[in-house]
Design an enzyme around this catalytic site. Structure first.
Site, PDB file in Angstrom:
ATOM      1  CG  ASP A  88      -2.325  -6.708   6.659  1.00 46.14           C
ATOM      2  OD1 ASP A  88      -1.319  -7.305   6.233  1.00 46.14           O
ATOM      3  OD2 ASP A  88      -2.498  -5.488   6.515  1.00 46.14           O
ATOM      4  CG  ASP A 130      -5.312  -5.652   3.923  1.00 44.26           C
ATOM      5  OD1 ASP A 130      -6.376  -5.923   3.361  1.00 44.26           O
ATOM      6  OD2 ASP A 130      -5.236  -5.448   5.140  1.00 44.26           O
ATOM      7  CB  SER A 479      -6.976  -2.899  10.565  1.00 42.27           C
ATOM      8  OG  SER A 479      -7.988  -3.493   9.801  1.00 42.27           O
TER       9      SER A 479
END
Length: 577
Positions: A88, A130, A479
Site C-alpha cells: 500500500d 497490509d 490507511s
C-alpha cells in the site's frame, strides 16, 4: 529421539507420492534432489509474499529458509512457494491503490490453488504488508490444514533531530510542504531517513495490527509478531514455526480448530486496545467468512465499544512496534485483557496450548509507558469505533485513538467529491472551508473499484494543520496511518445506491463517535426522492481484467468485501480430500 509417525493414507500428499501410479510424480521430486525418505514424509507448503516491491517483503525470503530448517528438523518436507503482494505504501495516492484490496483475494486464491494443485499437507505462511497478512490467514482457514502464520516483522523507526520518524511523517510532510511550511530540502532529508531497514510500517497501521491479530487469534507463535524484520531473532521464530506446524500435523490440529468465534473476538479485543487499523473491521469478517462463521462489522464494533484503549502506539499515540516488542508484546497486552476478564482463555493456539495456558507463562507486566495497566487505560473505550445511522445503514468505522472527546463529535455541511483525486486536488488548492465534512464517494469495493485508502488526502489535511478542523467520510478505506476525524467503510457504498450517493454540497452531516452515530439532516422521503432521481453507479475505466473481475464479485463492506460464498457453502474441505 523417537521418530514421528505420520499416516500418509490420511494426508493430501498421498495423491502425489504414494503407490505405483505416482511414479511420474515422484520422478519430479527426485529431479529436485529429494530423497526417498523425504518424498514419503508430509509435505509442508512454505508460502511467502517475498518480492522487491517494498521493504515489508524483502526479508521474507531469508526467513522462509529458517522455516524450512524447522520443518526438516521435525521430519517434514518443506516446499517453498511465493505469491503476490501489493504494498500500500507504494500503491498509495494513484490508480495502483485499486489493486490493493483485490490483492488480498488473489493471495488467498493463489495460496489455495498452489496447495491444492500440489497436495501439500500443511502450511507455514509468511507475510509482511497490509493485505498479505489477512490474505494468508484466509487461505489457511479456507484450506483447513495444520497452519502457522508468521509475520515478516516491522521496520525500524528512522531518526531525525533526536526523534523517531516513520513513513506517516513523510506523508504528512508532503502536506506541510504544500502548505508552504516545509522546504523541499527538508522534505528530502526526511524521506531519506524515515525508512532505515527492511520491514513493514512501524506504527500500529494495518500490517502491525494484523500481525497482532495473528497472535491473538492463535495462528502465530506467542510474541512472534513483535521483533523488527532486521533482528536475527526473527529467524529463530521462523524455525520454531516450522517445527510447530509439524506438531500440529501430528496432533491433527487444524486452522479451524484455532479460528473460532471466540478467537475472532479475542483478536478484535487486541485491535481495539492497541488503537489498531480500521482495516481490521474489513479483514476479521473476511477471515470468519472462510470458516463459515458469522462475524461482521457490527460484531467487531460491538467489541471495540467496550474494550479499553491502553496501548500507546502511532498514529494516535507515541510509540512503534519495536517499542511494543520491547515492552513485552502481544502476550503482555493479552495478560492485561485477561485481568479485565476480556479474553476467552479456552481458545486453542498453534503451540497446542490454550490462550489461557499461554498467558499463564507470561512473566512480564505492563510497563505503564507503552502498555498501560488495563484498569488505568488511555481511554475507556476502544481506539476504533463503529457508526450507524441514516447515512450508513450498514455501518461505518472511525479511528479515535489519541483523539480528545470534544473532537469526537462533528457537525458540518457536506462538500462532495466524486473520487479521491478530486478531493486531493481541492485539499492541495485549499478549496475547502474549516468546519466542512469532506465526502469522497465512489471509492467502495465495487464502485472504486478496489476500495482505495485515502492516506494522501488525510495526510495532506493533517500536514496543513486542518486534521481537527474538518471531518472526512468515504465509502473507501483509510490507511492504518490515517489520523484525524476520518470515517470509512460507509455502507452501502455509492455504487450500490447507498445514501452517500445521494448527498449534495451543503447537506448537514453529524458524526458522533461517542454515541456511535452518523447521520445527514434529510428526511427519509427526501433521501428516497433523490434515489429515484439517481442516475446509477458512476462508470469506471475498468471494463476488463482483474480489477473488473473483483468489482463484479465483491460483496458488502460490512461482511468483509469477500468474493466467494465462503465456508457455509462448502461441499468439501481441502484438508479432508
Amino acid at each position: 529421539m523417537l521418530k514421528r509417525q505420520f499416516d500418509k493414507s490420511k494426508l493430501p500428499s498421498r495423491h502425489v507420492t504414494e503407490g505405483p501410479s505416482r511414479a511420474p510424480h515422484r520422478s519430479y521430486y527426485y529431479a529436485m534432489g529429494l530423497s526417498e525418505a523425504e518424498i514419503h514424509q508430509p509435505f509442508v507448503g512454505v508460502a511467502t509474499c517475498w518480492n522487491e516491491a517494498a521493504p515489508c517483503n524483502i526479508a521474507l525470503n531469508r526467513q522462509a529458509q529458517a522455516v524450512k530448517l524447522g520443518v526438516k528438523a521435525a521430519e517434514g518436507t518443506p516446499r517453498e512457494f511465493t505469491t503476490i503482494t501489493v504494498t500500500d505504501g507504494i500503491a498509495m495516492g494513484h490508480e495502483g491503490m485499486r489493486s490493493s484490496l483485490a490483492s488480498r483475494e488473489a493471495i488467498a486464491d493463489t495460496v489455495e490453488l498452489t496447495m491444492r494443485g500440489h497436495s501439500y499437507d500443511a502450511i507455514v505462511g509468511l507475510a509482511g504488508c497490509d493485505k498479505s497478512l489477512p490474505g494468508m490467514m484466509m487461505a489457511m482457514v479456507r484450506l483447513n490444514v495444520a497452519s502457522v502464520f508468521i509475520y515478516g516483522g516491522s521496520i525500524l523507526p528512522g531518526r531525525l533531530d533526536g526523534k523517531d520518524v516513520t513513513v506517516q511523517d513523510v506523508f504528512e510532510a508532503v502536506g506541510q510542504n504544500q502548505a508552504g511550511n516545509l522546504s523541499e530540502e527538508a522534505l528530502t532529508v526526511l524521506e531519506r531517513v524515515a525508512c532505515p531497514s527492511a520491514g513493514a510500517c512501524g506504527g500500529q497501521f494495518t500490517a502491525n495490527t494484523m500481525a497482532c491479530v495473528s497472535e491473538a487469534i492463535g495462528l502465530a507463535l506467542p510474541n512472534s509478531s513483535g521483533a523488527p524484520a532486521p533482528y536475527e531473532s526473527r529467524d529463530q521464530y521462523a524455525e520454531a514455526s516450522g517445527t510447530a506446524v509439524m506438531n500440529l500435523l501430528e496432533k491433527n490440529i487444524r486452522a479451524r480448530d484455532i479460528v473460532t468465534l471466540k478467537s475472532l473476538q479475542n483478536a478484535a479485543r487486541v485491535v481495539a486496545c492497541t488503537g489498531g487499523s480500521t482495516n481490521a473491521g474489513l479483514h476479521l469478517p473476511a477471515i470468519a467468512h472462510e470458516a463459515g462463521i458469522d462475524f461482521d462489522l457490527d460484531d467487531v464494533c460491538e467489541i471495540f465499544r467496550d474494550t479499553p484503549y491502553f496501548v500507546d502506539l502511532k498514529p494516535g499515540g507515541k510509540y512503534v512496534a519495536k517499542d511494543l516488542y520491547e515492552a513485552g508484546g502481544v502476550p503482555v497486552v493479552m495478560k492485561e485483557l485477561r485481568r479485565a476478564g476480556l479474553v476467552h482463555e479456552d481458545c486453542m493456539t498453534v503451540t497446542g496450548r490454550s490462550i489461557g495456558e499461554e498467558i499463564d507463562l507470561v512473566e512480564r507486566e505492563a510497563d505503564g509507558r507503552v502498555i498501560y495497566p488495563v484498569d488505568a487505560p488511555i481511554t475507556e473505550t476502544g481506539g476504533v469505533v463503529g457508526l450507524k445511522g441514516n447515512l450508513a445503514p450498514e455501518g461505518a468505522i472511525v479511528k479515535v485513538a489519541g483523539m480528545a472527546e470534544e473532537h469526537q463529535i462533528f457537525t458540518g455541511p457536506a462538500r462532495v467529491f466524486e473520487c479521491e483525486e478530486d478531493a486531493f486536488a481541492a485539499v492541495q488548492a485549499r478549496g475547502y472551508e474549516e468546519g466542512e465534512v469532506l465526502v469522497i464517494r465512489n471509492e467502495g469495493p465495487a464502485g472504486g473499484p478496489g476500495m482505495r485508502e485515502m492516506l494522501s488526502t488525510t495526510a495532506a489535511l493533517s500536514g496543513q494543520g486542518m486534521g481537527k478542523k474538518v471531518a472526512l467520510i468515504t465509502d473507501g478505506r483509510f490507511s492504518g496511518a490515517t489520523r484525524g476525524f476520518c470515517v470509512g467503510h460507509v455502507g452501502p457504498e455509492a455504487a450500490h445506491g447507498g445514501p452517500i450517493a445521494m448527498l449534495r454540497d451543503g447537506d448537514m452531516i453529524t458524526i458522533d463517535a461517542i454515541k456511535g452515530e452518523i447521520s445527514v439532516a434529510l428526511s427519509d422521503d427526501e433521501l428516497a426522492a433523490r434515489k429515484a432521481d439517481w442516475s446509477g453507479p458512476r462508470e469506471t475505466i475498468y471494463a476488463s481484467g482483474a480489477i473488473w473481475k473483483f468489482a463484479q464479485q465483491v460483496g458488502a463492506t460490512r461482511l468483509g468485501a469477500v468474493t466467494h460464498p465462503g465456508g457455509k457453502a462448502e461441499r468439501h474441505v481441502y484438508g479432508d480430500i
